[in-house]
Design a protein around this motif. Structure first.
Motif, short mmCIF file in Angstrom:
data_model
loop_
_atom_site.label_atom_id
_atom_site.label_comp_id
_atom_site.label_asym_id
_atom_site.label_seq_id
_atom_site.Cartn_x
_atom_site.Cartn_y
_atom_site.Cartn_z
N ASP A 75 0.82 -1.22 0.00
CA ASP A 75 0.00 0.00 0.00
C ASP A 75 0.85 1.26 0.00
O ASP A 75 0.67 2.15 -0.83
CB ASP A 75 -0.94 0.01 1.21
CG ASP A 75 -2.09 -0.97 1.03
OD1 ASP A 75 -2.38 -1.36 -0.11
OD2 ASP A 75 -2.70 -1.34 2.04
N ILE A 76 1.76 1.36 0.96
CA ILE A 76 2.63 2.54 1.07
C ILE A 76 4.03 2.08 1.48
O ILE A 76 4.17 1.26 2.39
CB ILE A 76 2.09 3.55 2.10
CG1 ILE A 76 0.82 4.22 1.60
CG2 ILE A 76 3.15 4.61 2.43
CD1 ILE A 76 0.21 5.20 2.58
N LEU A 77 5.02 2.62 0.80
CA LEU A 77 6.41 2.42 1.22
C LEU A 77 6.95 3.79 1.57
O LEU A 77 6.82 4.75 0.79
CB LEU A 77 7.24 1.79 0.09
CG LEU A 77 8.52 1.07 0.54
CD1 LEU A 77 8.17 -0.18 1.33
CD2 LEU A 77 9.39 0.70 -0.65
N CYS A 78 7.55 3.91 2.75
CA CYS A 78 8.03 5.21 3.22
C CYS A 78 9.31 5.02 4.04
O CYS A 78 9.79 3.90 4.20
CB CYS A 78 6.95 5.90 4.04
SG CYS A 78 6.36 4.96 5.47
N ARG A 79 9.86 6.13 4.53
CA ARG A 79 11.03 6.09 5.41
C ARG A 79 10.70 6.79 6.71
O ARG A 79 9.96 7.79 6.72
CB ARG A 79 12.24 6.77 4.75
CG ARG A 79 12.77 6.02 3.54
CD ARG A 79 14.08 6.64 3.03
NE ARG A 79 14.52 6.00 1.79
CZ ARG A 79 15.24 4.89 1.74
NH1 ARG A 79 15.60 4.30 2.87
NH2 ARG A 79 15.59 4.37 0.58
N ASP A 80 11.25 6.27 7.80
CA ASP A 80 11.04 6.92 9.10
C ASP A 80 12.11 7.99 9.31
O ASP A 80 12.92 8.27 8.41
CB ASP A 80 11.03 5.90 10.24
CG ASP A 80 12.34 5.12 10.36
OD1 ASP A 80 13.38 5.60 9.85
OD2 ASP A 80 12.33 4.04 11.00
N ALA A 81 12.10 8.60 10.48
CA ALA A 81 13.02 9.71 10.75
C ALA A 81 14.48 9.29 10.69
O ALA A 81 15.36 10.11 10.42
CB ALA A 81 12.71 10.31 12.13
N HIS A 121 15.09 4.57 7.76
CA HIS A 121 14.79 3.16 7.53
C HIS A 121 13.50 3.03 6.72
O HIS A 121 12.55 3.79 6.91
CB HIS A 121 14.66 2.40 8.85
CG HIS A 121 15.91 2.41 9.65
ND1 HIS A 121 15.92 2.60 11.01
CD2 HIS A 121 17.21 2.28 9.28
CE1 HIS A 121 17.16 2.56 11.46
NE2 HIS A 121 17.96 2.37 10.43
N VAL A 122 13.45 2.01 5.87
CA VAL A 122 12.27 1.78 5.03
C VAL A 122 11.16 1.15 5.87
O VAL A 122 11.40 0.24 6.68
CB VAL A 122 12.62 0.88 3.84
CG1 VAL A 122 11.38 0.57 3.01
CG2 VAL A 122 13.68 1.54 2.96
N VAL A 123 9.93 1.61 5.64
CA VAL A 123 8.76 1.11 6.36
C VAL A 123 7.69 0.73 5.33
O VAL A 123 7.36 1.54 4.45
CB VAL A 123 8.20 2.16 7.33
CG1 VAL A 123 6.98 1.61 8.07
CG2 VAL A 123 9.27 2.62 8.32
N ALA A 124 7.17 -0.49 5.42
CA ALA A 124 6.06 -0.93 4.57
C ALA A 124 4.77 -0.82 5.37
O ALA A 124 4.68 -1.30 6.50
CB ALA A 124 6.28 -2.37 4.12
#
Length: 226
Positions: free
Chosen positions: A140-146, A149-152
């Protein structure tokens, strides 16, 4: 797909054994080779089944004259044996390729809103992309935290165990990519069932409860991260 309504008994022989006495049942044989036996209850869950890859052999019991269907798993050798006393209906249907699950309006809009306001997940979060493609379907969404690091993120309107399992499969695949590893998961939903929350915690997946109205800007944007 082949649908058979028949009076039958069923025996499973393998690591475990199980027996279903003679009774009317629905036998479902899918194009992927799977065979499942259903009663007129238990919602979608079969009474017994054999997952693919497997082979179906039809024969006749010389003592009773009943048809005998033996389903053998091609790898494990386990068997599902059906003794058919009578067949009430036997039909085959070509369903063709399935277009896949389409998210309902609220779930799709939740994904869009969360992508637009990705910092909802925490300060410093940045969006990589929506519908990130993988070999087993889009994340659904792939992002990075502060910390970078990659977050799914898997988004559901109603968060249940199946959604956690789905995200787990994505994480296993994404973490094989050295360009993304390590990837952690966030399971986001308007409502998350207690069993799903426990399973997510056991697998190191964070749970986020989303408020649709808040994300639309009607109220302050305050989802809860557990």
């Amino acid at each position: 797909m082949r649908l058979v309504i028949a009076e039958c008994s069923v025996d499973y022989m393998g690591r475990l054994t199980a027996h279903l006495p003679m009774a009317p049942r629905l036998i479902l044989m899918k194009g992927d080779g799977s065979v499942s036996v259903h009663a007129d209850d238990r919602a979608y869950k079969p009474l017994n089944w054999m997952s693919p890859p497997c082979t179906l052999r039809e024969s006749t019991d010389p003592d009773t004259g009943n048809q005998v269907w033996t389903v053998t798993h091609n790898k494990s050798g386990e068997k599902l044996v059906l003794h058919i006393a009578s067949v009430w209906q036997d039909s085959s249907h070509e369903l063709g390729a399935d277009p896949g699950l389409q998210k309902d309006g609220v779930e799709a809009h939740l994904q869009e809103l969360l992508a637009e306001h990705i910092a909802t997940l925490g300060p410093g979060y940045t969006l990589i992309r929506r519908e990130y493609p993988t070999a087993i379907g889009p994340v659904d969404i792939l992002c990075r935290d502060a910390e970078g690091h990659v977050v799914a993120v898997e988004i559901k309107r109603r968060g249940e165990i199946d959604g956690v399992e789905q995200l787990t499969r994505y994480l296993e695949l994404l973490n094989r990519d050295p360009a993304l590893h390590p990837v952690r998961g966030v399971f986001a939903a308007q409502e998350i069932k207690p069993q799903a929350r426990v399973l997510a915690g056991d697998r190191g997946i964070d749970c986020v409860t989303l408020d649709y109205e808040e994300l639309r800007g009607i109220e302050p944007d305050t989802p809860r991260l557990f």
